[in-house]
Design a protein around this motif. Structure first.
Motif, PDB file in Angstrom:
ATOM      1  N   VAL A  50     -33.359 -20.067  -3.926  1.00  0.00           N
ATOM      2  CA  VAL A  50     -34.211 -21.645  -3.368  1.00  0.00           C
ATOM      3  C   VAL A  50     -34.156 -22.453  -5.225  1.00  0.00           C
ATOM      4  O   VAL A  50     -33.074 -23.468  -4.931  1.00  0.00           O
ATOM      5  N   SER A  54     -31.123 -24.795  -6.340  1.00  0.00           N
ATOM      6  CA  SER A  54     -31.194 -26.402  -6.651  1.00  0.00           C
ATOM      7  C   SER A  54     -30.524 -26.872  -7.571  1.00  0.00           C
ATOM      8  O   SER A  54     -30.109 -27.281  -7.594  1.00  0.00           O
ATOM      9  N   ARG A  80     -35.823 -23.370   2.159  1.00  0.00           N
ATOM     10  CA  ARG A  80     -36.877 -23.523   1.932  1.00  0.00           C
ATOM     11  C   ARG A  80     -37.969 -23.298   3.324  1.00  0.00           C
ATOM     12  O   ARG A  80     -39.034 -23.094   2.895  1.00  0.00           O
TER      13      ARG A  80
END
Length: 83
Positions: A50, A54, A80
């Protein structure tokens, strides 16, 4: 004989997710599938995926590559939800 689709299915992510991570890390898809399988096996590994997505989405936005950024953000939303 295992195919690339077998390896992707084994890792627990969709093909587009593995290919996006392969592109982010500049890895062949088959290597990315192996790496993803290891990462998503733990909560900390999934959190690392994640974080990576990002960062790459942010970098894409900064360079004006909004299509890639949006694609990575869709994948990021799916990941997520799996945390």
């Amino acid at each position: 004989m295992l195919t690339i689709q077998d390896c992707i299915a084994f890792c627990g992510m969709d093909e587009d997710e593995v290919e996006a991570l392969a592109g982010c890390e500049q890895l062949p898809t088959i290597v990315a599938a192996e790496w993803v399988a290891r990462e998503v096996a733990t909560v900390s590994g999934r959190a690392h995926v994640v974080e990576l997505l990002s960062e790459r989405a942010g970098e894409a936005r900064l360079r004006g590559d909004y299509e890639t950024a949006e694609h990575l953000e869709r994948i990021l939303d799916r990941e997520r939800s799996r945390l």
